[in-house]
Design an enzyme around this catalytic site. Structure first.
Site, PDB file in Angstrom:
ATOM      1  N   GLY A 109       0.447  -1.312  -0.066  1.00  0.00           N
ATOM      2  CA  GLY A 109      -0.238   0.010  -0.125  1.00  0.00           C
ATOM      3  C   GLY A 109       0.683   1.015   0.063  1.00  0.00           C
ATOM      4  N   GLY A 144     -12.802  -2.106   1.001  1.00  0.00           N
ATOM      5  CA  GLY A 144     -12.088  -2.011  -0.365  1.00  0.00           C
ATOM      6  C   GLY A 144     -10.539  -2.519  -0.017  1.00  0.00           C
ATOM      7  N   ASP A 174      -1.806 -13.133  -3.200  1.00  0.00           N
ATOM      8  CA  ASP A 174      -1.642 -11.499  -3.311  1.00  0.00           C
ATOM      9  C   ASP A 174      -0.178 -11.529  -2.666  1.00  0.00           C
ATOM     10  OD1 ASP A 174      -2.366  -8.755  -3.708  1.00  0.00           O
ATOM     11  OD2 ASP A 174      -1.983  -8.808  -1.656  1.00  0.00           O
ATOM     12  N   LYS A 219       3.413 -10.141  -3.870  1.00  0.00           N
ATOM     13  CA  LYS A 219       4.286  -8.903  -3.305  1.00  0.00           C
ATOM     14  C   LYS A 219       5.515  -9.398  -2.692  1.00  0.00           C
ATOM     15  CE  LYS A 219      -0.013  -6.586  -2.151  1.00  0.00           C
ATOM     16  NZ  LYS A 219      -1.089  -6.553  -0.830  1.00  0.00           N
ATOM     17  N   GLY A 244      -6.493  -0.318   0.636  1.00  0.00           N
ATOM     18  CA  GLY A 244      -7.577   0.522   0.772  1.00  0.00           C
ATOM     19  C   GLY A 244      -7.151   2.095  -0.123  1.00  0.00           C
TER      20      GLY A 244
END
Ligand code: NAP
Ligand code: HSE
Length: 434
Positions: free
Chosen positions: A134, A187, A201, A205, A304
């Site tokens: 993020g 989200g 996921d 990463k 998010g």
């Protein structure tokens, strides 16, 4: 002031976040970069959908080609996800020599090398800060901040959805399904959320971080991946009693031998005394051990709208500065270096383990299980057997010394066949961070 026109493909959680953030802080960005970033077009699937961001209807299209091929668009942000249309759109933009920003770790994991080669071939660049952790600028840190370090170990809590679920299960005793629905509403989750909860996921990463750390693009098929579906309230409870917190951890460790690396994702018992045990909710953290810098920790929101938009804006900053200076390939998207390398098979990796069995509470059961561990040369460091009722199923918890994953898996396969062992054994690795 110079202007750069941006085309965005995707107006969902991240696309809306980027549009909003540019409305809010566009003037600030312009004053810092000396370039005004103007959104020229936005592609979405459904023109009628009510969106978090107030994107003017005149900017919207349902055809990504109208973004990529618009002669006014100088910079493209791919924020739709998936590995088909996203790949096609990025390749088309790169072919036109347009720099591209993406948050799409699934695509980078599967097709990174192809995209990087295309960027190089067409004299442009691909930016992907938002693809990992993020809002944490971890890509920049690894590529630039730690340019003078060999990365001996890296541990990442890199999936916000899983961390949010595990945290709420631990702190509130919340139900897995209900918390996942909250993560989707907020989200955080991928479409489908199986990508999050089955660990894929995090593997995308972790593979990107491992590639940047070790200099060869990691084949995602070589990453050992386990998700959090099988983690129960009982595991969280017993781990807590033993002084640990369960986290879904991406682990990248340099092993003995020539460029051999462990790259894996699995639920891990983290000692409560370690800083990663306190990373809660949607927050991510990446712990990096460099040979010059020592230990460093990066912490921030891992998913998010706003956290991810912040990372996309960082890439917009780099891309417009590169466009402004004409140095389109100042720092190419990925530069192979140091290792041609190999990911070690999980069977060869050594770990410590927490094992939870469900056994019939009768004399001799513990001895039989201990014999199998002994014959496999795996030492037991402690055992918990809560008081049960004779003849009924009770949990039996073992903490195991270091052993290869191959040996541990074989021993558990034998143990699971004992008539007194009910259901599938749970094995969770324990990390000491030494
Ligand atoms: P999302 O909310 O599902 O948004 C996807 C957007 O793409 C929607 O606006 C959708 O249009 C649009 N879209 C899908 N297919 C399209 C097509 N063929 N043509 C035009 N538009 C299309 O997804 P997201 O959460 O924003 O994620 C986007 C990307 O960012 C993914 O790669 C994801 O892995 C990555 N990412 C997400 C987060 C996060 O926290 N959400 C964080 C980091 C990275 P409609 O709105 O009309 O349906
Ligand atoms: N689904 C991802 C997560 C989004 O939960 O971490 C951020 O990459």
């Amino acid at each position: 002031m110079q202007q750069v026109k941006l085309g965005i493909i995707g107006g969902g959680t991240v696309g809306s976040g980027v549009y909003d953030a540019l409305q809010r802080n566009g003037a600030l960005v312009a004053s810092r970069l000396g370039v005004n970033v103007v959104v020229e077009r936005v592609a979405v699937r459904d023109l009628k959908k009510v969106r978090a961001a107030k994107i003017p209807k005149t900017l919207l299209t349902t055809d990504w080609r109208e973004v990529v091929f618009d002669p006014q668009v100088q910079l493209v942000a791919e924020l739709i996800g998936g590995t088909t249309i996203a790949r096609e759109a990025i390749l088309a933009a790169l072919k036109l020599g347009k720099p591209v920003i993406t948050a799409n770790k699934a695509l980078l994991s599967a097709h990174g090398e192809e995209l990087f080669a295309a960027a190089k071939k067409y004299g442009t660049n691909l930016y992907y800060e938002a693809s990992v952790a993020g809002g944490i600028p971890i890509i920049k840190a690894l590529r630039e901040g730690f340019v003078g370090n060999r990365i001996n170990a890296l541990y990442g809590i890199v999936n916000g959805t899983c961390n949010y679920i595990l945290t709420r299960m631990k702190l509130e005793g919340a139900d897995f399904g209900a918390v996942l629905a909250d993560a989707q509403r907020l989200g955080y989750a991928e479409t489908p959320p199986d990508l999050d909860i089955d660990g894929h996921d995090a593997a995308h990463k972790t593979g990107i971080l491992a590639s940047l750390a070790h200099g060869f693009w990691i084949n995602p098929k070589k990453i050992h991946v386990e998700g959090i579906r099988h983690i129960s309230a009982l595991d969280i409870k017993f781990a807590g009693e033993l002084g640990y917190t369960i986290k879904l951890l991406g682990t990248v460790k340099k092993l003995e031998g020539n460029c051999r690396v462990q790259v894996s994702v699995y639920p891990t018992l983290v000692p409560n005394s370690h800083v990663l045990a306190s990373v809660n909710g949607v927050f991510n953290a990446v712990f990096v051990r460099g040979d010059v810098v020592g230990d460093s920790l990066f912490y921030g929101r891992g998913a998010g709208k706003d956290a991810t938009a912040s990372a996309v804006l960082s890439d917009i900053g780099d891309a417009v500065l590169d466009l402004k200076s004409g140095a389109k390939n100042r720092l190419p998207a990925f530069v192979p270096h140091e290792c041609s390398g190999a990911v070690a098979p999980i069977e060869e990796v050594t770990s410590q383990y927490f094992v939870r069995l469900n056994v019939v509470d009768k004399p001799g059961v513990l001895a039989r299980i201990a014999t199998i561990f002994g014959e496999s040369n795996i030492g037991i460091s402690s055992v918990i057997q809560p008081e049960g009722h004779e003849g009924k199923s009770v949990p039996l918890i073992f903490m195991m010394h270091y052993a290869t994953n191959g040996a541990a898996m074989k021993a558990l396969a034998k143990i699971s066949k004992l008539p007194s062992v009910k259901g599938r054994p749970v094995m969770i690795r324990v990390e000491s961070f030494e």
